[in-house]
Design a protein around this motif. Structure first.
Motif, PDB file in Angstrom:
ATOM      1  N   GLY A 188       0.797  -1.218   0.000  1.00 23.53           N
ATOM      2  CA  GLY A 188       0.000   0.000   0.000  1.00 23.53           C
ATOM      3  C   GLY A 188       0.831   1.270   0.000  1.00 23.53           C
ATOM      4  O   GLY A 188       0.329   2.341   0.355  1.00 23.53           O
ATOM      5  N   ASP A 201      -3.364   1.295  -4.064  1.00 22.10           N
ATOM      6  CA  ASP A 201      -4.274   0.300  -3.500  1.00 22.10           C
ATOM      7  C   ASP A 201      -5.143  -0.418  -4.525  1.00 22.10           C
ATOM      8  O   ASP A 201      -6.139  -1.042  -4.166  1.00 22.10           O
ATOM      9  N   GLN A 220      -2.178  -4.857  -5.975  1.00 21.08           N
ATOM     10  CA  GLN A 220      -2.028  -5.746  -4.825  1.00 21.08           C
ATOM     11  C   GLN A 220      -1.769  -7.186  -5.258  1.00 21.08           C
ATOM     12  O   GLN A 220      -0.937  -7.893  -4.670  1.00 21.08           O
TER      13      GLN A 220
END
Length: 296
Positions: free
Chosen positions: A176, A231, A236
């Motif tokens: 993040g 994000d 991710q």
């Protein structure tokens, strides 16, 4: 009088050669991959005193060291068989000792020391290698740095971020954007290198602790673009896959796998010396002049 720079083709190796070339009649640039566009540019700039030594065999390593006055080993910037980074340092030290060379220095940007976790704990392996080399050469000096930045010498992670921002590519990130670093300016790194004393170990950090998200914010203002997200689901997923030793290399070239690992955790070793130049001092708002594609 010759200087040997092992790992001389990477961004910090080239920077050291450019800065030190005037002190030597011959520069031996030794690397597994010395035939890079950036190296040819360095040769055009400095001239024929640069002799390239491709390190394909142990004999090549010995030959580039014998007859040199000083030897610098810069951690190489390729990641396959990363355990060999320590082997290179130990082997080079053995050849330097046999050749009677005492001025032997290792420069290790931390981002290049992200050894494959399957080999063991990277920091433990590095400390074991430092101890082995000091037994061979007590005068052995060490300079380790945090992420590097500047006009001539830029971290692979920062360079890749600038390339992505300037071409609207997806930002390479992990955790993040929360992982913390202490970026070091090239001039502070060169100053620390020149001040190294025989047998000394210096851990160099920059003057401010920044998360990767904060670093990207500075770079985004510099490139005059909107700061990207850290994000996204795709980001991710890519970071998760890329961070696993066994899985990452199936989907990415190994340098991407290592950069995902780098950005997935804090890089804040205890510094023994701190530089003075901040990231924003160099990458000021709306001063972007473009950046060449990253030459791995």
């Amino acid at each position: 009088m010759a200087l040997t720079v092992i790992g001389g083709a990477n961004f910090f190796g080239r920077y050291l050669i450019r800065a030190l070339a005037g002190q030597y009649s011959e520069i031996r640039l030794a690397d597994m991959y010395p035939y890079r566009k950036a190296v040819y540019g360095l040769q055009e700039e400095i001239g024929d005193k640069i002799v390239k030594h491709p390190l394909h065999y142990s004999l090549n390593l010995r030959q580039c060291i014998e007859g040199s006055k000083d030897v610098i080993v810069v951690t190489h910037d390729y990641f396959k068989l990363a355990f060999g980074k320590n082997f290179y340092l130990e082997k080079a030290a053995g050849y330097a000792k046999n050749a009677g060379i005492k001025n032997f220095t290792w420069v290790g940007p931390h981002e290049l020391d992200q050894l494959n976790g399957l080999d063991g704990d990277p920091e433990k392996l590095i400390q074991e290698t430092i101890s082995k080399v000091r037994l061979l050469i007590p005068e052995f000096s060490v300079l380790r740095t945090n992420l590097l930045f500047g006009e001539n010498c830029t971290s692979l992670a920062i360079h890749k971020a600038l390339e992505s921002l300037s071409t609207s590519q997806t930002l390479l990130t992990a955790n993040g954007g929360k992982s913390k670093f202490q970026p070091v300016h090239e001039a502070d790194a060169l100053k620390a290198f020149k001040e190294l004393k025989p047998g000394e170990t210096v851990e160099l950090a920059g003057p401010e602790v920044l998360s990767w998200k904060e670093i990207v914010e500075v770079l985004s203002k510099y490139a005059n673009v909107t700061t990207p997200s850290h994000d996204g689901f795709g980001q991710q997923l890519a970071a998760t896959i890329g961070s696993y030793d066994c899985v990452g290399d199936l989907f990415y070239p190994s340098h991407y796998t290592q950069l995902y690992k780098l950005l997935s955790k804090d890089l804040l070793p205890t510094p023994t010396k701190v530089g003075t130049t901040k990231l924003s001092d160099v990458y000021g708002p709306a001063k972007f002049k473009g950046i060449p594609a990253l030459n791995w």
